[in-house]
Design an enzyme around this catalytic site. Structure first.
Site, PDB file in Angstrom:
ATOM      1  N   LYS A 619       0.799  -1.174   0.047  1.00  0.00           N
ATOM      2  CA  LYS A 619       0.075  -0.142  -0.061  1.00  0.00           C
ATOM      3  C   LYS A 619       1.020   1.238   0.007  1.00  0.00           C
ATOM      4  CE  LYS A 619      -3.620  -2.405   2.344  1.00  0.00           C
ATOM      5  NZ  LYS A 619      -4.715  -2.875   3.525  1.00  0.00           N
ATOM      6  N   ASP A 695      -9.115  -5.208  -1.781  1.00  0.00           N
ATOM      7  CA  ASP A 695      -8.727  -3.934  -0.557  1.00  0.00           C
ATOM      8  C   ASP A 695      -8.487  -2.957  -1.621  1.00  0.00           C
ATOM      9  OD1 ASP A 695      -7.459  -2.573   1.014  1.00  0.00           O
ATOM     10  OD2 ASP A 695      -6.410  -4.222   2.348  1.00  0.00           O
ATOM     11  N   HIS A 794     -15.839  14.152 -21.329  1.00  0.00           N
ATOM     12  CA  HIS A 794     -15.955  14.294 -20.026  1.00  0.00           C
ATOM     13  C   HIS A 794     -17.003  15.151 -19.573  1.00  0.00           C
ATOM     14  CE1 HIS A 794     -13.260  11.873 -17.677  1.00  0.00           C
ATOM     15  NE2 HIS A 794     -13.146  11.429 -18.803  1.00  0.00           N
TER      16      HIS A 794
HETATM   17  C1  LIG Z   1      -6.943  -3.891  16.710  1.00  0.00           C
HETATM   18  C2  LIG Z   1      -6.393  -3.043  17.789  1.00  0.00           C
HETATM   19  C3  LIG Z   1      -6.883  -1.710  17.748  1.00  0.00           C
HETATM   20  C4  LIG Z   1      -6.492  -3.512  19.173  1.00  0.00           C
HETATM   21  O1  LIG Z   1      -5.734  -2.999  20.070  1.00  0.00           O
HETATM   22  P1  LIG Z   1      -5.797  -3.327  21.386  1.00  0.00           P
HETATM   23  O2  LIG Z   1      -4.975  -2.123  22.305  1.00  0.00           O
HETATM   24  O3  LIG Z   1      -5.598  -4.647  21.945  1.00  0.00           O
HETATM   25  O4  LIG Z   1      -7.097  -2.985  21.915  1.00  0.00           O
HETATM   26  P2  LIG Z   1      -8.194  -2.689  23.267  1.00  0.00           P
HETATM   27  O5  LIG Z   1      -9.025  -3.637  23.431  1.00  0.00           O
HETATM   28  O6  LIG Z   1      -7.121  -2.620  24.385  1.00  0.00           O
HETATM   29  O7  LIG Z   1      -8.513  -1.252  23.103  1.00  0.00           O
HETATM   30  C5  LIG Z   1      -7.903  -0.054  22.775  1.00  0.00           C
HETATM   31  C6  LIG Z   1      -8.722   0.821  21.994  1.00  0.00           C
HETATM   32  O8  LIG Z   1      -8.704   0.633  20.685  1.00  0.00           O
HETATM   33  C7  LIG Z   1      -9.995   0.496  20.013  1.00  0.00           C
HETATM   34  N1  LIG Z   1     -10.694  -0.917  19.778  1.00  0.00           N
HETATM   35  C8  LIG Z   1     -10.510  -1.911  20.322  1.00  0.00           C
HETATM   36  N2  LIG Z   1     -11.039  -2.646  19.584  1.00  0.00           N
HETATM   37  C9  LIG Z   1     -12.145  -2.079  18.858  1.00  0.00           C
HETATM   38  C10 LIG Z   1     -13.062  -2.456  18.055  1.00  0.00           C
HETATM   39  N3  LIG Z   1     -13.338  -3.947  17.800  1.00  0.00           N
HETATM   40  N4  LIG Z   1     -13.813  -1.461  17.232  1.00  0.00           N
HETATM   41  C11 LIG Z   1     -13.276  -0.220  17.353  1.00  0.00           C
HETATM   42  N5  LIG Z   1     -12.244   0.146  18.416  1.00  0.00           N
HETATM   43  C12 LIG Z   1     -11.789  -0.784  18.917  1.00  0.00           C
HETATM   44  C13 LIG Z   1     -10.997   1.407  21.256  1.00  0.00           C
HETATM   45  O9  LIG Z   1     -10.819   2.883  20.974  1.00  0.00           O
HETATM   46  C14 LIG Z   1     -10.321   0.992  22.366  1.00  0.00           C
HETATM   47  O10 LIG Z   1     -10.365   1.900  23.353  1.00  0.00           O
HETATM   48  P3  LIG Z   1     -11.590   1.806  24.450  1.00  0.00           P
HETATM   49  O11 LIG Z   1     -12.633   2.387  23.735  1.00  0.00           O
HETATM   50  O12 LIG Z   1     -12.004   0.442  24.724  1.00  0.00           O
HETATM   51  O13 LIG Z   1     -11.287   2.649  25.742  1.00  0.00           O
HETATM   52  C15 LIG Z   1      -4.853  -2.960  17.538  1.00  0.00           C
HETATM   53  O14 LIG Z   1      -4.328  -4.288  17.712  1.00  0.00           O
HETATM   54  C16 LIG Z   1      -4.571  -2.237  16.191  1.00  0.00           C
HETATM   55  O15 LIG Z   1      -4.335  -1.188  15.753  1.00  0.00           O
HETATM   56  N6  LIG Z   1      -3.877  -3.189  15.114  1.00  0.00           N
HETATM   57  C17 LIG Z   1      -3.287  -2.736  13.763  1.00  0.00           C
HETATM   58  C18 LIG Z   1      -4.390  -3.151  12.896  1.00  0.00           C
HETATM   59  C19 LIG Z   1      -4.206  -2.401  11.615  1.00  0.00           C
HETATM   60  O16 LIG Z   1      -3.968  -1.363  11.489  1.00  0.00           O
HETATM   61  N7  LIG Z   1      -4.457  -2.993  10.397  1.00  0.00           N
HETATM   62  C20 LIG Z   1      -4.520  -2.217   9.296  1.00  0.00           C
HETATM   63  C21 LIG Z   1      -4.248  -3.245   8.124  1.00  0.00           C
HETATM   64  S1  LIG Z   1      -2.477  -3.637   7.845  1.00  0.00           S
HETATM   65  C22 LIG Z   1      -2.575  -3.148   6.119  1.00  0.00           C
HETATM   66  O17 LIG Z   1      -3.277  -3.088   5.451  1.00  0.00           O
HETATM   67  C23 LIG Z   1      -1.102  -2.626   5.763  1.00  0.00           C
HETATM   68  C24 LIG Z   1       0.210  -3.220   5.954  1.00  0.00           C
HETATM   69  C25 LIG Z   1       0.443  -3.582   7.555  1.00  0.00           C
HETATM   70  O18 LIG Z   1       0.733  -4.176   5.412  1.00  0.00           O
HETATM   71  C26 LIG Z   1       0.960  -2.053   5.837  1.00  0.00           C
HETATM   72  C27 LIG Z   1       2.513  -2.249   6.307  1.00  0.00           C
HETATM   73  O19 LIG Z   1       3.338  -3.077   5.483  1.00  0.00           O
HETATM   74  O20 LIG Z   1       3.058  -1.836   7.134  1.00  0.00           O
HETATM   75  N1  LIG Z   2      -2.483  -8.585   7.767  1.00  0.00           N
HETATM   76  C1  LIG Z   2      -2.282  -7.751   6.975  1.00  0.00           C
HETATM   77  O1  LIG Z   2      -1.006  -7.260   7.328  1.00  0.00           O
HETATM   78  C2  LIG Z   2      -2.974  -7.188   5.787  1.00  0.00           C
HETATM   79  C3  LIG Z   2      -4.157  -7.392   5.840  1.00  0.00           C
HETATM   80  N2  LIG Z   2      -4.871  -7.005   4.770  1.00  0.00           N
HETATM   81  C4  LIG Z   2      -6.448  -7.560   4.827  1.00  0.00           C
HETATM   82  O2  LIG Z   2      -6.312  -9.006   4.591  1.00  0.00           O
HETATM   83  C5  LIG Z   2      -7.508  -9.601   3.999  1.00  0.00           C
HETATM   84  C6  LIG Z   2      -6.979 -10.600   2.900  1.00  0.00           C
HETATM   85  O3  LIG Z   2      -6.097 -11.494   3.654  1.00  0.00           O
HETATM   86  P1  LIG Z   2      -6.018 -12.979   2.931  1.00  0.00           P
HETATM   87  O4  LIG Z   2      -4.923 -13.489   3.536  1.00  0.00           O
HETATM   88  O5  LIG Z   2      -5.911 -12.679   1.458  1.00  0.00           O
HETATM   89  O6  LIG Z   2      -7.396 -13.415   3.057  1.00  0.00           O
HETATM   90  P2  LIG Z   2      -7.971 -14.450   4.494  1.00  0.00           P
HETATM   91  O7  LIG Z   2      -7.330 -13.618   5.833  1.00  0.00           O
HETATM   92  O8  LIG Z   2      -9.599 -14.485   4.225  1.00  0.00           O
HETATM   93  O9  LIG Z   2      -7.370 -15.690   4.242  1.00  0.00           O
HETATM   94  C7  LIG Z   2      -7.632 -16.666   3.182  1.00  0.00           C
HETATM   95  C8  LIG Z   2      -8.471 -17.814   3.943  1.00  0.00           C
HETATM   96  O10 LIG Z   2      -9.207 -18.363   2.835  1.00  0.00           O
HETATM   97  C9  LIG Z   2      -8.693 -19.951   3.137  1.00  0.00           C
HETATM   98  N3  LIG Z   2      -8.785 -20.441   1.774  1.00  0.00           N
HETATM   99  C10 LIG Z   2      -9.899 -21.518   1.438  1.00  0.00           C
HETATM  100  N4  LIG Z   2      -9.504 -21.953   0.126  1.00  0.00           N
HETATM  101  C11 LIG Z   2      -8.480 -21.207  -0.428  1.00  0.00           C
HETATM  102  C12 LIG Z   2      -7.951 -20.874  -1.592  1.00  0.00           C
HETATM  103  N5  LIG Z   2      -8.166 -21.857  -2.610  1.00  0.00           N
HETATM  104  N6  LIG Z   2      -6.988 -20.300  -1.804  1.00  0.00           N
HETATM  105  C13 LIG Z   2      -6.598 -19.376  -0.827  1.00  0.00           C
HETATM  106  N7  LIG Z   2      -7.133 -19.438   0.622  1.00  0.00           N
HETATM  107  C14 LIG Z   2      -8.142 -20.392   0.607  1.00  0.00           C
HETATM  108  C15 LIG Z   2      -7.556 -20.117   3.801  1.00  0.00           C
HETATM  109  O11 LIG Z   2      -7.176 -21.115   4.255  1.00  0.00           O
HETATM  110  P3  LIG Z   2      -5.920 -21.130   5.344  1.00  0.00           P
HETATM  111  O12 LIG Z   2      -6.351 -20.727   6.678  1.00  0.00           O
HETATM  112  O13 LIG Z   2      -5.662 -22.537   5.264  1.00  0.00           O
HETATM  113  O14 LIG Z   2      -4.740 -20.381   4.672  1.00  0.00           O
HETATM  114  C16 LIG Z   2      -7.708 -18.707   4.512  1.00  0.00           C
HETATM  115  O15 LIG Z   2      -8.159 -19.047   5.703  1.00  0.00           O
HETATM  116  C17 LIG Z   2      -8.142  -8.305   3.378  1.00  0.00           C
HETATM  117  O16 LIG Z   2      -9.041  -8.170   4.177  1.00  0.00           O
HETATM  118  C18 LIG Z   2      -7.133  -7.395   3.266  1.00  0.00           C
HETATM  119  O17 LIG Z   2      -7.706  -6.128   3.352  1.00  0.00           O
HETATM  120  C19 LIG Z   2      -4.474  -6.379   3.675  1.00  0.00           C
HETATM  121  C20 LIG Z   2      -2.931  -6.018   4.024  1.00  0.00           C
HETATM  122  C21 LIG Z   2      -2.522  -6.133   5.140  1.00  0.00           C
END
Ligand SMILES: CC(C)(COP(=O)([O-])OP(=O)([O-])OC[C@H]1O[C@@H](n2cnc3c(N)ncnc32)[C@H](O)[C@@H]1OP(=O)([O-])[O-])[C@@H](O)C(=O)NCCC(=O)NCCSC(=O)C[C@@](C)(O)CC(=O)[O-]
Ligand SMILES: NC(=O)C1=CN([C@@H]2O[C@H](COP(=O)(O)OP(=O)(O)OC[C@H]3O[C@@H](n4cnc5c(N)ncnc54)[C@H](OP(=O)(O)O)[C@@H]3O)[C@@H](O)[C@H]2O)C=CC1
Length: 812
Positions: A619, A695, A794
């Site tokens: 991303k 995504d 457009h």
């Molecule tokens: C998931 C948390 C927030 C838990 O974090 P935590 O500290 O375990 O949560 P908690 O239960 O202690 O709660 C702390 C606060 O988090 C919020 N919170 C907690 N749970 C919820 C929920 N269900 N819905 C809404 N808000 C929630 C809420 O504000 C809460 O405060 P409170 O209100 O309880 O005082 C944390 O582990 C986290 O931020 N994880 C990271 C997840 C993330 O950012 N994912 C993005 C996708 S990754 C990606 O796409 C890009 C990547 C990674 O590939 C890019 C790269 O290369 O770096």
């Molecule tokens: N974690 C991160 O850092 C990031 C997460 N995301 C988010 O992650 C999600 C996508 O993750 P992704 O791993 O693709 O999906 P999932 O996390 O949903 O994993 C795919 C699941 O499908 C199962 N599965 C069943 N059949 C198949 C098949 N034929 N081929 C592949 N898998 C199969 C896999 O089994 P098995 O358990 O055996 O593998 C697995 O449990 C999106 O929501 C995206 O936005 C995006 C960017 C970063």
């Protein structure tokens, strides 16, 4: 005409006192006009049977019942608008108009009270509250006093001409009844005409002035409080605008009817007077008084009274006992106006389906008393013993406000996903003070079971995005219709033209590599250890052990290689794995974590700083994806004949090739682009990503593309075009692909879910489709640019609405 009414409306709204005083004075004057009253004709004893004939009684009873039903219907419609201000203003309108009407009827037509009763029913039948409500809606969308006046003026300019014409037509049509020669019918027609005229006069004078004054007073006394009245800012002005064709018909009708009236009243006057005299004479000489006739009269009157009474009582009982007020209120609060509107238009079949859906939801939601909120202790007790599902919405919000329940856990707490979403909306509406914003934000009839714990948190609804289709796209000998979700007008038209251009030659595609990546960052004490680990990982036996650990985390993720880069004492590792039909980010993260822990066993000094060290690279724009690939690496080609280039793309091979070199090669090089050697790959990628539940943030690397164009064939008239896309991050399972609408789009392409026979085949096919559609889009846009068509097209597809709108504004 609109301009005149706008000025007039503006005058009424800015001089409310003057207008109100003028209308009231005029009404008083009318009341005090001294009319020479003829002594009432002696009751003709024998006329009873004639006067109260059964037909008359039945007709009048039907009219009265209709009047009551119509009034009740109007009242319900107003209630659905959801604003007590509109209801109040409409009520005021009725009260004042009926007062003016009654006084006018009594004073001028000199009727007795029995006739007045009939007159009032006619009045109710002919009053149109919807226009009064619409004008009030216009006024209520204003945010300042000055704006109120201008909104009323705007409302008058939209409604005035229609109402005026309608009044003229109605009066003339009903006026025909006054020429009938039948005394009773003539009288009723007079009542009806007067009703229409009084309505019109009050609507044009007293009402706008009063509206302006009331809203000003409400604003001064902060009557709204912090809440603005719930009226959509997007009042459907378009709906109020009169259809010009209908207006013309009405105009012609009114001219014709005027001619009829002039002719009948001037030329047949004597005749009618004679006949009137004759009728009156007959009337007076009618049959004698009789006890039977008197009884008939009493009986007839009683019967019609009873019918009306039953109707009124039924309506009241139905309203009080059988109509769920909460349900109504909820409908007002929750449904955006367009949804309410749509509900009116749904077909029977749809309505049955919707009913079923609503029932399923309603069954789950227990009927809870929203009027009496219990105190916090009681609520907590119930919450701890039975759960939040036993509490009313207000009580649940009380628990959230007092920090006993996190708002993000609502769905679990109330054990009903839609209800959880609904309560969160209420909460945010009041916290963010944005009630009206939610009117157009839908949340009902959505399968939240697929969302919660998978796609979104803190849910408050869903965003509808238009979905279009391009195709057929001929790819590797097969036809596809491509679902694309976008808000950019012209994009799908362009992709569609591209598909058309390659319809005969078709597109050929190949997957050249497949591997999702995760790139952690680890740190050592010195550069020595960092480089030692690099060499260790390169040994096949070590790689196999790491792979074993990685692969153990999934049935489908298979580690294919690890590339590494040292930066001082930091080491960046890039784990590359095939992930079957999933895009694979979660799978990669899971496998990489386990593999790293395994490596750490051999190098305990290795400090794992982050599972993602941006060397993945996910991303973010990065050369590594462009150079090494990420996800699916796809290449597509097509050879478009010179004829098609000129007939479909309206260009020539030479011009397109030349433009591709100057724009997509030299231009992008000058811009220092990485992976952006194309015209608009991101457009197509994103639209397909949104439609198929990918995504959307991954459009960054997925849109990397180089478009190459070359002259082809013996004389170089044909066009060779290819698109190379090394990093399409895509899947047909996991993430948003599981949502119903998105998986339907995958179904359209025949790639929904996992491919059971050959895991990975579906996601690879989808990547090919994306790349081929990009190729089609490239052809069309490049041709549009080459022929200078871009702006024109457009403006046509992107701006038609606003252009039309602004033209309309200029006209009025
Ligand atoms: C998931 C948390 C927030 C838990 O974090 P935590 O500290 O375990 O949560 P908690 O239960 O202690 O709660 C702390 C606060 O988090 C919020 N919170 C907690 N749970 C919820 C929920 N269900 N819905 C809404 N808000 C929630 C809420 O504000 C809460 O405060 P409170 O209100 O309880 O005082 C944390 O582990 C986290 O931020 N994880 C990271 C997840 C993330 O950012 N994912 C993005 C996708 S990754 C990606 O796409 C890009 C990547 C990674 O590939 C890019 C790269 O290369 O770096
Ligand atoms: N974690 C991160 O850092 C990031 C997460 N995301 C988010 O992650 C999600 C996508 O993750 P992704 O791993 O693709 O999906 P999932 O996390 O949903 O994993 C795919 C699941 O499908 C199962 N599965 C069943 N059949 C198949 C098949 N034929 N081929 C592949 N898998 C199969 C896999 O089994 P098995 O358990 O055996 O593998 C697995 O449990 C999106 O929501 C995206 O936005 C995006 C960017 C970063």
């Amino acid at each position: 005409m609109s301009r005149v009414f706008r000025l007039y409306g503006s005058f009424c709204a800015t001089h409310p006192w003057e207008v109100i005083v003028a209308v009231v004075t005029l009404t008083t004057c009318l009341l005090t006009v001294d009319q020479k009253k003829e002594p009432p004709a002696q009751p003709c004893p024998g006329c009873f049977e004639e006067q109260f004939k059964a037909v008359d009684v039945i007709v009048m009873t039907v009219i009265r019942c209709l009047a009551i039903l119509y009034s009740s219907h109007q009242f319900r419609n107003l209630q659905k608008l959801g604003s007590k201000y509109i209801l109040g203003l409409a009520g005021l309108f009725i009260v004042f108009s009926s007062f003016v009407f009654t006084s006018t009827v009594l004073n001028f037509l000199q009727i007795d009270l029995v006739d007045l009763k009939d007159a009032l029913f006619f009045f109710l039948l002919l009053i149109d509250l919807s226009k009064a409500a619409t004008l009030a809606q216009f006024a209520l969308t204003a945010s300042s006093q000055e704006e109120i006046s201008s909104k009323i003026a705007r409302g008058m300019s939209v409604l005035g001409p229609t109402i005026t014409l309608d009044t003229v037509v109605e009066t003339l049509v009903i006026g025909v009844g006054t020429l009938s020669g039948v005394h009773r019918l003539e009288m009723l027609s007079y009542f009806a005409c007067l009703s229409v005229l009084v309505n019109y006069v009050i609507f044009m004078t007293f009402y706008p002035a009063c509206l302006s004054l009331m809203l000003e007073l409400a604003r001064i006394s902060n009557f709204y409080g912090e809440k603005q009245p719930i009226v959509s800012k997007m009042l459907l002005e378009e709906n109020e605008k009169a259809n010009p064709a209908v207006q013309r018909v009405k105009l012609i009708m009114s001219i014709g009817l005027t001619a009829v009236h002039v002719h009948s009243r001037w030329f047949v006057k004597d005749e009618s007077t004679d006949s009137e005299i004759i009728t009156n004479t007959d009337h007076q000489n009618c049959a004698e008084d009789s006890v039977y006739g008197y009884l008939m009269k009493q009986f007839a009157l009683s019967a019609d009274h009873i019918v009306i009474l039953i109707l009124v009582v039924t309506l009241i009982i139905k309203f009080i006992f059988f109509e769920n007020d909460d349900h109504l209120k909820q409908a007002i609060d929750d449904e955006p106006p367009h949804v309410l509107k749509r509900q009116k238009c749904i077909t029977k079949a749809e309505s049955i389906n919707e009913e079923k859906e609503v029932q399923t939801n309603d069954e789950e939601i227990e009927s809870l008393d929203e009027t009496n909120t219990r105190n916090l202790e009681e609520c907590l007790q119930i919450y701890r013993s039975d759960g939040a599902s036993k509490l009313s919405d207000k009580e649940v919000i009380l628990l959230i406000d007092t920090k006993h329940l996190p708002a993000y856990n609502l769905e679990k707490a109330v054990k009903n996903q839609e209800r959880g979403v609904k309560i969160r909306r209420q909460l945010i509406q009041s916290l963010a003070k944005c009630e009206s914003a939610f009117l157009n934000l839908p949340y009902k009839h959505y399968d939240y079971s697929k969302v919660m714990g998978a796609c979104c948190e803190n849910v408050i609804g869903y965003i509808p995005v238009p979905l279009g289709v391009a195709g057929p796209l001929v790819l590797d000998g097969k036809q596809y219709y491509i679902p694309m979700s976008t808000t950019e007008g012209c994009l799908i038209a362009s992709a569609n033209r591209g598909c058309r251009a390659v319809e005969h030659c078709g597109i050929k595609s190949r997957i050249v590599s497949d591997g999702m990546t995760r790139g952690p960052v680890v740190r050592f004490n010195s550069i020595t250890k960092a480089s030692e680990v690099t060499l260790w990982l390169e040994k096949p036996e070590n790689f196999l052990k790491v792979k074993e650990n990685f692969d153990s985390t999934s049935r489908f993720a298979r580690l294919s290689r690890i590339t590494s880069r040292v930066a001082g004492r930091y080491l960046f590792l890039r784990f590359v794995a095939e992930t079957g039909d999933a895009m694979g980010m979660n799978m990669l993260s899971k496998g990489t974590e386990k593999a790293l822990f395994f490596v750490q066993r051999f190098f305990p000094e290795m400090e794992i700083l982050s599972l993602s060290g941006n060397y993945c690279a996910d991303k973010k724009p990065a050369a590594v994806n462009w150079v090494e690939g990420r996800g699916k690496s796809v290449v597509c080609e097509a050879i478009v004949s010179g004829d098609v280039v000129s007939s479909v793309l309206k260009s020539s091979t030479q011009v397109l090739v030349d433009l591709n070199t100057s724009k997509n090669m030299i231009g992008s090089a000058m811009a220092g682009s990485i992976g952006g050697f194309n015209a608009h790959a991101a457009n197509i990628v994103t639209a397909i990503f949104i439609a198929t539940g990918q995504d959307p943030a991954q459009n960054i690397a997925s849109s990397n593309c180089i478009t190459i164009m070359e002259p082809w064939g013996d004389n170089g008239q044909d066009l060779y075009v290819s698109c190379t896309m090394p990093s399409i991050e895509i899947g047909t399972i996991g993430g948003g692909t599981i949502l119903p609408a998105q998986s339907a789009c995958l179904d359209m392409l025949g790639v929904r879910g996992p491919n059971e026979e050959s895991p990975g085949a579906n996601s690879k096919q989808l990547a090919r489709i994306v790349c081929a559609t990009v190729l089609a889009g490239e052809l069309s846009l490049m041709a549009a640019l080459a022929t200078g068509q871009l702006v024109k097209s457009h403006l046509k597809y992107n701006r038609s609405y606003s252009e039309k709108d602004s033209q309309d504004c200029c006209k009025t």
